[in-house]
Design an enzyme around this catalytic site. Structure first.
Site, PDB file in Angstrom:
ATOM      1  N   GLY A  13     -76.007  51.583 -64.498  1.00 41.36           N
ATOM      2  CA  GLY A  13     -75.001  52.300 -63.711  1.00 41.36           C
ATOM      3  C   GLY A  13     -73.626  52.270 -64.360  1.00 41.36           C
ATOM      4  O   GLY A  13     -73.302  51.388 -65.147  1.00 41.36           O
ATOM      5  N   HIS A 333     -44.949  17.088 -71.404  1.00 39.38           N
ATOM      6  CA  HIS A 333     -44.135  18.157 -70.806  1.00 39.38           C
ATOM      7  C   HIS A 333     -43.785  19.272 -71.786  1.00 39.38           C
ATOM      8  O   HIS A 333     -43.514  19.031 -72.953  1.00 39.38           O
ATOM      9  CB  HIS A 333     -42.795  17.628 -70.246  1.00 39.38           C
ATOM     10  CG  HIS A 333     -42.672  16.155 -70.231  1.00 39.38           C
ATOM     11  ND1 HIS A 333     -42.756  15.429 -69.052  1.00 39.38           N
ATOM     12  CD2 HIS A 333     -42.494  15.243 -71.213  1.00 39.38           C
ATOM     13  CE1 HIS A 333     -42.610  14.150 -69.336  1.00 39.38           C
ATOM     14  NE2 HIS A 333     -42.455  14.008 -70.634  1.00 39.38           N
TER      15      HIS A 333
HETATM   16  C1  UD1 Z   1     -80.114  49.773 -53.895  1.00 41.12           C
HETATM   17  C2  UD1 Z   1     -81.393  49.864 -53.079  1.00 41.12           C
HETATM   18  C3  UD1 Z   1     -81.093  49.472 -51.622  1.00 41.12           C
HETATM   19  C4  UD1 Z   1     -80.501  48.085 -51.591  1.00 41.12           C
HETATM   20  C5  UD1 Z   1     -79.280  47.984 -52.486  1.00 41.12           C
HETATM   21  C6  UD1 Z   1     -78.839  46.550 -52.615  1.00 41.12           C
HETATM   22  C7  UD1 Z   1     -82.652  51.701 -54.124  1.00 41.12           C
HETATM   23  C8  UD1 Z   1     -83.045  53.131 -54.002  1.00 41.12           C
HETATM   24  N1  UD1 Z   1     -81.878  51.225 -53.137  1.00 41.12           N
HETATM   25  O1  UD1 Z   1     -79.206  50.722 -53.338  1.00 41.12           O
HETATM   26  O2  UD1 Z   1     -82.264  49.498 -50.849  1.00 41.12           O
HETATM   27  O3  UD1 Z   1     -80.136  47.760 -50.243  1.00 41.12           O
HETATM   28  O4  UD1 Z   1     -79.593  48.438 -53.824  1.00 41.12           O
HETATM   29  O5  UD1 Z   1     -77.619  46.469 -53.311  1.00 41.12           O
HETATM   30  O6  UD1 Z   1     -83.051  51.043 -55.045  1.00 41.12           O
HETATM   31  N2  UD1 Z   1     -79.436  51.871 -61.541  1.00 41.12           N
HETATM   32  C9  UD1 Z   1     -79.996  52.138 -62.758  1.00 41.12           C
HETATM   33  N3  UD1 Z   1     -80.506  53.383 -63.002  1.00 41.12           N
HETATM   34  C10 UD1 Z   1     -80.495  54.357 -62.067  1.00 41.12           C
HETATM   35  C11 UD1 Z   1     -79.924  54.078 -60.810  1.00 41.12           C
HETATM   36  C12 UD1 Z   1     -79.418  52.817 -60.582  1.00 41.12           C
HETATM   37  O7  UD1 Z   1     -80.024  51.271 -63.644  1.00 41.12           O
HETATM   38  O8  UD1 Z   1     -80.985  55.452 -62.372  1.00 41.12           O
HETATM   39  C13 UD1 Z   1     -78.891  50.531 -61.293  1.00 41.12           C
HETATM   40  C14 UD1 Z   1     -77.429  50.596 -60.924  1.00 41.12           C
HETATM   41  O9  UD1 Z   1     -76.633  50.412 -62.090  1.00 41.12           O
HETATM   42  C15 UD1 Z   1     -77.271  49.428 -59.981  1.00 41.12           C
HETATM   43  C16 UD1 Z   1     -78.650  49.286 -59.346  1.00 41.12           C
HETATM   44  O10 UD1 Z   1     -79.538  49.991 -60.178  1.00 41.12           O
HETATM   45  O11 UD1 Z   1     -76.996  48.217 -60.663  1.00 41.12           O
HETATM   46  C17 UD1 Z   1     -78.704  49.830 -57.926  1.00 41.12           C
HETATM   47  O12 UD1 Z   1     -78.441  51.193 -57.924  1.00 41.12           O
HETATM   48  P1  UD1 Z   1     -77.539  51.859 -56.805  1.00 41.12           P
HETATM   49  O13 UD1 Z   1     -77.541  53.320 -57.010  1.00 41.12           O
HETATM   50  O14 UD1 Z   1     -76.226  51.163 -56.732  1.00 41.12           O
HETATM   51  O15 UD1 Z   1     -78.389  51.559 -55.512  1.00 41.12           O
HETATM   52  P2  UD1 Z   1     -77.845  51.218 -54.083  1.00 41.12           P
HETATM   53  O16 UD1 Z   1     -77.403  52.454 -53.426  1.00 41.12           O
HETATM   54  O17 UD1 Z   1     -76.894  50.100 -54.164  1.00 41.12           O
END
Ligand code: UD1
Ligand code: CA
Length: 420
Positions: A13, A333
């Site tokens: 992300g 100091h």
């Molecule tokens: C996700 C979970 C949610 C949980 C929450 C906890 C999913 C669909 N949802 O939501 O159930 O409650 O985490 O914090 O998984 N990332 C990638 N590649 C991608 C998309 C995301 O590496 O294509 C990484 C992001 O960098 C991040 C993590 O995965 O570190 C979570 O992704 P994010 O989109 O933030 O999911 P949340 O909406 O937080």
């Protein structure tokens, strides 16, 4: 733990809400990138291997991945957490154990919690075991949906949840153990038919439940903050507070006195010996080593590469960087020492400054045992002060001083060849 476990750390992300040029997981928390804490967890758990999913700014992750000898897989388009995991397929070819999904932006997780999760996953023979938490304000998290018997049926994301589902307080922390082969079967069936048009890893739960696979969970009961993801600099500052307190508590538990934890900042990787006392308003940066019975501060700044030997006193308004301060040495100091090798029983008079930067390079200063550096001495590096040598107050030392020699003035000249 040896249960045939591979870790997958999601870190592709961008971290839009950080408003930064640096990938979110590389932002430091108490002196170490967030990602380092998660990689530490993987190491503590002795996972068979760890794969980091990289994306935005992946070249900035190279150093830390090498440091931890972690594999990485590049996700060129961020189309969801299921897609991120799917990309490890070829890297994990031939591996048919369990997977532990971790997130690069959850540095506060504790190894003990993950050990419990893994234990439950193994002992229950479940195909998936989810780390959940109950939150007063579950907004933004995926909700855990259970049937009348309490069995997990699905995880529903905030944006896709009905009013009734939104009222559920049990949330998905994101951390899930999976049997690898079953997960990949489920992932093949995940579609981006949701509000964000993303491939949700969490949809694997619904699919696996429908396949008749057993889904287990473990609820964090003590401190839900450990599962907090860091999304903004405000979250980062809050996490920093928690981590800082943990570091201080560990030192106090191991015999270090910290007079005022509220104004003491100690970064990750430091070592401090028993019966050392840290006075208020002290900042100790990463990996500094302080031995036993030292007195540090108040208002002291110890920077990386510093090592303070037993019973040394580093007093108020002092800064030390890339230096070793010997046993019983006093620097009480208003002094700055950079790139100095100071032997034992030296007196660093008030206002001593090592002029260690010549405009191009950092230069070294060596001070021998029992030397007496008069107040307001400037040590223009590179320079050596011999054993038991004395510098007069206000002197500017531009060439080496031999053992026992007494020098004074600007620039310093010999007053006596030997002391006494
Ligand atoms: C996700 C979970 C949610 C949980 C929450 C906890 C999913 C669909 N949802 O939501 O159930 O409650 O985490 O914090 O998984 N990332 C990638 N590649 C991608 C998309 C995301 O590496 O294509 C990484 C992001 O960098 C991040 C993590 O995965 O570190 C979570 O992704 P994010 O989109 O933030 O999911 P949340 O909406 O937080
Ligand atoms: Ca998140």
């Amino acid at each position: 733990m040896n249960y045939n476990f591979a870790g997958i750390i999601l870190a592709a992300g961008k971290g839009t809400r950080m408003k930064s040029e640096i990938p979110k997981v590389m932002h430091p928390l108490c002196g170490r990138p967030m990602l380092a804490y998660v990689l530490d967890l993987a190491q503590t758990l002795k996972l068979d291997r760890t794969i980091v999913i990289t994306g935005h700014g992946r070249e900035l992750l190279r150093g830390i991945l090498t440091e931890y000898q972690a594999d990485s897989v590049y996700q060129d388009r961020l189309v969801g957490t299921a897609d991120a995991v799917r990309r490890t397929e070829s890297a994990l070819k031939g591996f048919s154990g369990n997977l532990l999904i971790l997130y690069g932006d959850q540095p506060l997780l504790k190894a003990a919690t993950l050990k419990k999760l893994i234990q439950r996953h193994i002992s229950s023979l479940a195909s998936a075991t989810i780390l959940t938490a109950c939150m007063d304000n579950p907004f933004g998290y995926g909700r855990i949906i259970r049937d009348n018997y309490g069995r997990v049926q699905a995880i529903v994301e905030e944006k896709d949840a009905s009013q009734e589902q939104k009222s559920v307080k049990e949330i998905n922390t994101g951390i899930i153990c999976f049997k690898k082969d079953i997960l990949f079967k489920a992932i093949a069936r995940i579609k981006p038919d949701n509000a964000k048009k993303e491939y949700y890893l969490t949809d694997a739960i619904k699919i696996m439940a429908a396949m008749g696979e057993a889904i287990q969970s473990l609820c964090i009961s003590q401190d839900v903050r450990e599962a907090q993801g860091i999304n903004s600099r405000i979250d980062l500052a809050q996490a920093q507070k928690i981590m800082r307190q943990r570091i201080l508590d560990n030192f106090m538990a191991s015999g270090v006195s910290i007079i005022d934890p509220d104004t003491t900042y100690i970064e990750a990787g430091c070592k401090i010996g028993r019966d050392t006392v840290i006075y208020p308003f002290t900042v100790i940066e990463k990996d500094v080593i302080i031995k036993k019975f030292c007195s540090i501060g108040p208002f002291c700044h110890l920077r990386p590469g510093t090592r303070i030997e037993d019973k040394a006193v580093i007093g108020n308004f002092t800064e030390v960087v890339r230096s070793r301060i010997g046993q019983d040495t006093l620097m009480k100091h208003f002094s700055y020492l950079g790139d100095c090798l100071v032997s034992r029983s030296v007196n660093i008079g008030c206002g001593t400054v090592s002029a260690n930067f010549d405009g191009k390079n950092k230069q070294k200063t060596v001070i021998g045992e029992g030397a007496f550096i008069g107040s307001d001495t400037i040590l223009r590096a590179p320079v050596k002060i011999g054993k038991k040598a004395v510098t007069g107050c206000g002197s500017v030392i531009i060439k080496d001083v031999s053992a026992g020699e007494v020098v004074v003035g600007v620039p310093a000249r010999t007053l006596r060849k030997t002391i006494g």
